[in-house]
Design an enzyme around this catalytic site. Structure first.
Site, mmCIF file in Angstrom:
data_model
loop_
_atom_site.group_PDB
_atom_site.id
_atom_site.type_symbol
_atom_site.label_atom_id
_atom_site.label_comp_id
_atom_site.label_asym_id
_atom_site.label_seq_id
_atom_site.Cartn_x
_atom_site.Cartn_y
_atom_site.Cartn_z
ATOM 1 N N GLU A 121 -1.637 46.340 -9.465
ATOM 2 C CA GLU A 121 -2.943 45.984 -10.056
ATOM 3 C C GLU A 121 -4.080 46.378 -9.110
ATOM 4 O OE1 GLU A 121 -3.049 42.116 -11.944
ATOM 5 O OE2 GLU A 121 -5.235 42.057 -11.762
ATOM 6 N N HIS A 136 -13.457 44.447 -10.996
ATOM 7 C CA HIS A 136 -12.178 44.918 -11.521
ATOM 8 C C HIS A 136 -12.306 46.347 -12.044
ATOM 9 C CE1 HIS A 136 -8.157 44.143 -13.022
ATOM 10 N NE2 HIS A 136 -8.491 44.810 -14.113
HETATM 11 C C1 MEV Z 1 -6.125 38.930 -13.017
HETATM 12 O O1 MEV Z 1 -4.957 39.606 -12.620
HETATM 13 C C2 MEV Z 1 -6.198 37.571 -12.371
HETATM 14 C C3 MEV Z 1 -7.355 36.689 -12.846
HETATM 15 O O2 MEV Z 1 -7.319 36.567 -14.263
HETATM 16 C C4 MEV Z 1 -7.160 35.333 -12.183
HETATM 17 C C5 MEV Z 1 -8.094 34.257 -12.677
HETATM 18 O O3 MEV Z 1 -8.547 34.307 -13.824
HETATM 19 O O4 MEV Z 1 -8.302 33.305 -11.903
HETATM 20 C C6 MEV Z 1 -8.673 37.278 -12.492
#
Ligand code: MEV
Length: 440
Positions: free
Chosen positions: A85, A393
């Site tokens: 990821e 992201h």
């Molecule tokens: C994504 O891999 C993880 C998150 O969804 C964790 C969260 O929402 O705390 C960003």
């Protein structure tokens, strides 16, 4: 429709590849080429990987990244992470850097007990079973001595064996609930071997024990297996600072930020849909280090989620408080890890990961892994309650989109530069790419 195959495991590697390519793929020649591309040129190294599992046809790559600047109990670590990821390593590094100047992470192993159980059925008088167990317990330990001698020499071994009556939950169901100290080994093989020996001794001795009347002594062993639920193999990691030091976002004051974080945790504590995602973010950090260090991430996942639900409803693994002007953020979770045995002595990259981590003991590794989880959660939740997650992201995902589009290095550099000041979405990247190529 393909036919089933008998004796697949007996085929040579090349025969297996030929078979799967021809039976299951539209372009067998291309499939074979692709699989071969991922083989290591060093045949000894390739053979090592081939032999980790059965029916190996190639290697499956995951990036191995480094998240530097983790100050843990005043010692600096660069943490290896194996994960696909895009934003995980960047998020961990960002959290590490933030806490580096605020005292770093403080950690503590709370307990290291591992568990295994012999599950069996018995329909006779429970008091007779109890008396028999008390009598046979030393023999269970004695007959396992050939298995436990080495572990005992190092200070570990069998900690206890208890008889548990589970008949109120399932008719005739009992167990030997056994606890172990496995030191730097994860201990699965050690525990399972001990349990199978206990089961053998238990069954044989019951068959000839005077504590039972006639047929009563017949015990049916159902199975002997370790438990991946290890609520007493527990580690805690914490960060804290004066609230005014929470200068993460220009848009949110430190005080507001602390409140938002605490509220986000409170939501995860009462709302399982949120808690699962919240904890998934924690596992992004945990699994990546567990995998890089050759440990069993499925075991860790199963045990951690059971722990998150230990009070009857699924909750956050992290906690936050604000008291006397001090913001505290911590995690407490079970982690059964090993730094010897299994892949840790075999996989060259795992060995390297251990070296980078200063060759930790299992207890030290528990602390490092807990920190990776806490850091990941801090990074995720602090983004969520301030800018939102997509900005960071998508920036990290940008290269994946450009690779999908087949962008050259020069094109990638130009487009990455452009998106330093623009919002990344899939369509905006495609548009910018087309513009650069003059195809729009
Ligand atoms: C994504 O891999 C993880 C998150 O969804 C964790 C969260 O929402 O705390 C960003």
């Amino acid at each position: 429709m393909t036919d089933p195959i008998l004796g697949f495991s007996k085929l040579s590697k090349q025969e297996k590849i030929d078979w799967v390519a021809e039976q299951y793929t539209h372009d067998p020649a291309q499939t074979k080429k692709l699989l071969l591309q991922y083989w290591n040129a060093d045949t000894t190294l390739q053979k090592l990987h081939d032999e980790f599992i059965e029916n190996t046809i190639s290697n499956y790559y995951l990036p191995l990244g480094i998240a530097p600047n983790f100050l843990i109990n005043d010692k600096l670590y660069a943490i290896p992470m194996a994960i696909e990821e895009s934003s995980v390593v960047a998020a961990a590094s960002k959290a590490a850097k933030f806490w580096l100047n605020r005292g770093g992470f403080k950690t503590k192993v709370l307990a290291t007990e591992k568990i295994g159980q012999v599950h069996f059925m018995y329909s006779g008088n429970p008091e007779h079973l109890e008396a028999f167990f008390k009598n046979v317990k030393p023999k269970l330990i004695e007959e396992a001595k050939p298995l436990t001698a080495n572990m005992e020499k190092r200070g570990g071994g069998i900690s206890n064996i208890e008889l548990r009556n589970k008949t109120s939950q399932l008719k005739d169901y009992y167990q030997l609930h056994c606890t172990f100290e496995t030191l730097d080994a994860m201990g699965a093989n050690f525990i399972n071997s001990c349990l199978e020996q206990f089961a053998k001794t238990f069954e044989v001795e019951a068959g000839k024990s005077p504590y039972f009347e006639k047929e009563e002594g017949q015990i049916e062993i159902v199975m002997s297996i370790l438990s991946n639920y290890v609520p007493n193999c527990l580690v805690r990691a914490e960060v804290s600072c004066a609230v005014e030091e929470l200068t993460l976002s220009e848009a949110v004051s430190p005080g507001e930020f602390a409140e938002k974080m605490i509220r986000a945790i409170a939501i995860a504590d009462v709302e399982p849909h949120r808690a699962v995602t919240h904890n998934k973010g924690i596992m992004n950090g945990i699994d990546a280090v567990v995998l890089a260090t050759g440990n069993d991430f499925r075991a860790v996942e199963a045990g951690v989620h059971a722990y998150a639900a230990k009070e009857g409803n699924y909750k956050s693994l992290t906690h936050a408080s604000l008291k006397d002007g001090i913001f505290k953020f911590w995690i407490e979770l079970p982690l059964a890890l090993g730094t010897i045995g299994g892949l840790t002595n075999l996989h060259p990259l795992v060995k390297l990961a251990m070296e980078i981590l200063h060759k930790p003991s299992a207890e030290e590794l528990m602390q490092i892994v807990a920190v990776a989880g806490l850091a990941q959660n801090f990074a995720a939740v602090s983004s969520l309650v301030t800018t939102g997650i997509q900005e960071g992201h998508m920036k990290m995902h940008l290269l994946n989109i450009l690779n999908q589009l087949g962008a050259t290095e020069i094109e990638k550099n130009k487009i990455v530069d452009y998106f330093k000041n623009h919002t990344v979405t899939h369509s905006s990247v495609v548009a910018e790419f087309n513009k650069l190529r003059g195809t729009r």
